[in-house]
Enzyme design. Sequence first.
Site, PDB file in Angstrom:
ATOM      1  N   ARG A 145     -18.301  -3.211   9.022  1.00 49.82           N
ATOM      2  CA  ARG A 145     -16.970  -2.899   9.559  1.00 49.82           C
ATOM      3  C   ARG A 145     -16.960  -1.538  10.256  1.00 49.82           C
ATOM      4  O   ARG A 145     -17.596  -0.606   9.792  1.00 49.82           O
ATOM      5  CB  ARG A 145     -15.947  -2.882   8.411  1.00 49.82           C
ATOM      6  CG  ARG A 145     -15.433  -4.247   8.034  1.00 49.82           C
ATOM      7  CD  ARG A 145     -14.638  -4.248   6.752  1.00 49.82           C
ATOM      8  NE  ARG A 145     -13.617  -3.214   6.630  1.00 49.82           N
ATOM      9  CZ  ARG A 145     -12.717  -3.170   5.641  1.00 49.82           C
ATOM     10  NH1 ARG A 145     -12.719  -4.103   4.712  1.00 49.82           N
ATOM     11  NH2 ARG A 145     -11.832  -2.208   5.579  1.00 49.82           N
ATOM     12  N   ARG A 181       0.821  -1.211   0.000  1.00 51.97           N
ATOM     13  CA  ARG A 181       0.000   0.000   0.000  1.00 51.97           C
ATOM     14  C   ARG A 181       0.850   1.254   0.000  1.00 51.97           C
ATOM     15  O   ARG A 181       0.307   2.355  -0.030  1.00 51.97           O
ATOM     16  CB  ARG A 181      -0.861  -0.009   1.258  1.00 51.97           C
ATOM     17  CG  ARG A 181      -2.353  -0.254   0.994  1.00 51.97           C
ATOM     18  CD  ARG A 181      -3.001  -0.325   2.339  1.00 51.97           C
ATOM     19  NE  ARG A 181      -4.391  -0.099   2.400  1.00 51.97           N
ATOM     20  CZ  ARG A 181      -5.302  -1.066   2.507  1.00 51.97           C
ATOM     21  NH1 ARG A 181      -4.962  -2.322   2.419  1.00 51.97           N
ATOM     22  NH2 ARG A 181      -6.559  -0.755   2.687  1.00 51.97           N
TER      23      ARG A 181
HETATM   24  P1  AMP Z   1      -8.588  -3.310   4.061  1.00 51.97           P
HETATM   25  O1  AMP Z   1      -9.315  -4.486   4.614  1.00 51.97           O
HETATM   26  O2  AMP Z   1      -7.597  -3.682   2.998  1.00 51.97           O
HETATM   27  O3  AMP Z   1      -9.509  -2.192   3.631  1.00 51.97           O
HETATM   28  O4  AMP Z   1      -7.701  -2.730   5.249  1.00 51.97           O
HETATM   29  C1  AMP Z   1      -8.298  -2.213   6.444  1.00 51.97           C
HETATM   30  C2  AMP Z   1      -7.268  -1.402   7.230  1.00 51.97           C
HETATM   31  O5  AMP Z   1      -6.164  -2.241   7.632  1.00 51.97           O
HETATM   32  C3  AMP Z   1      -6.600  -0.249   6.465  1.00 51.97           C
HETATM   33  O6  AMP Z   1      -7.388   0.950   6.448  1.00 51.97           O
HETATM   34  C4  AMP Z   1      -5.305  -0.072   7.266  1.00 51.97           C
HETATM   35  O7  AMP Z   1      -5.517   0.595   8.496  1.00 51.97           O
HETATM   36  C5  AMP Z   1      -4.940  -1.539   7.584  1.00 51.97           C
HETATM   37  N1  AMP Z   1      -4.095  -2.126   6.505  1.00 51.97           N
HETATM   38  C6  AMP Z   1      -4.427  -3.171   5.684  1.00 51.97           C
HETATM   39  N2  AMP Z   1      -3.437  -3.443   4.831  1.00 51.97           N
HETATM   40  C7  AMP Z   1      -2.445  -2.537   5.103  1.00 51.97           C
HETATM   41  C8  AMP Z   1      -1.165  -2.286   4.533  1.00 51.97           C
HETATM   42  N3  AMP Z   1      -0.687  -2.999   3.507  1.00 51.97           N
HETATM   43  N4  AMP Z   1      -0.438  -1.272   5.053  1.00 51.97           N
HETATM   44  C9  AMP Z   1      -0.887  -0.539   6.090  1.00 51.97           C
HETATM   45  N5  AMP Z   1      -2.088  -0.710   6.656  1.00 51.97           N
HETATM   46  C10 AMP Z   1      -2.870  -1.705   6.174  1.00 51.97           C
END
Ligand code: AMP
Length: 214
Positions: free
Chosen positions: A160, A88
């Site tokens: 969520r 990311r």
């Molecule tokens: P997601 O399920 O991919 O939308 O991720 C939910 C949250 O998890 C994000 O808003 C971040 O706070 C954290 N997160 C997930 N993947 C990453 C990553 N690769 N780098 C940093 N934070 C992450």
Amino acid sequence: MRLVLLGPPGAGKGTQAANITDSYKIPHISTGDIFRKNVKEGTELGKKAKGYMDKGELVPDEVVVAIVEDRLKEEDCSDGFLLDGFPRTVNQAEQLDSVLAEMDVAIDKVINIDVRKDTLVERAAGRRVCRSCGATYHVMFKPAQKKGICDLCGGEVYQRDDDTEDTVSKRIEVYINETQPLIEYYSRKQNLITIDGEQNIQKVFKDIMAALGV
Ligand code: AMP
Ligand code: ADP
């Protein structure tokens, strides 16, 4: 097949990841799912990650990279994997390249799901997720057969904590500043495929498979 799914929050990465990993029989590695599981279980990692997640911010690179590195070294990843929501940041992508180089493998394709901001907000606002297995639903576009109950495992389907309007806006802003530069990063490596994510779920999947040459 070693794949990365790239795209803004709510673009449909998790939804397509489930279809792609089913087809290729490869593990689905979602850093967001790993963090949510840890938050649910109340682990030290979960406690650390929750503060960032609730604010829509990124968990620090060193924490995420260490988790992904360990996961990629597990036996089931030896023939391929799909990374969803990682990398990311450019720093995460560079560190991923180093980890893979050490393992003597490389990413085959990066699939970028392209979706407009208005659509992202609509998708995130209606998103519902199974607390047990992580399956993803949408109140309008992909409702569970029985409201509140997962079709796949019977678990509780919930909204969520970070899918509120304010947090979604923050996550989109973080995406633009931190993650969007990866489009350029992977275009330069010539392994980027961009897919029109505005289409329905089945058509997006069809386009992904066609682009992968299936
Ligand atoms: P997601 O399920 O991919 O939308 O991720 C939910 C949250 O998890 C994000 O808003 C971040 O706070 C954290 N997160 C997930 N993947 C990453 C990553 N690769 N780098 C940093 N934070 C992450
Ligand atoms: P991401 O993993 O990129 O954050 P998700 O896969 O969780 O996104 O999808 C966000 C929401 O949008 C979910 O509720 C999902 O059911 C829905 N969704 C995903 N793809 C589409 C699509 N092509 N059309 C309509 N809704 C979609």
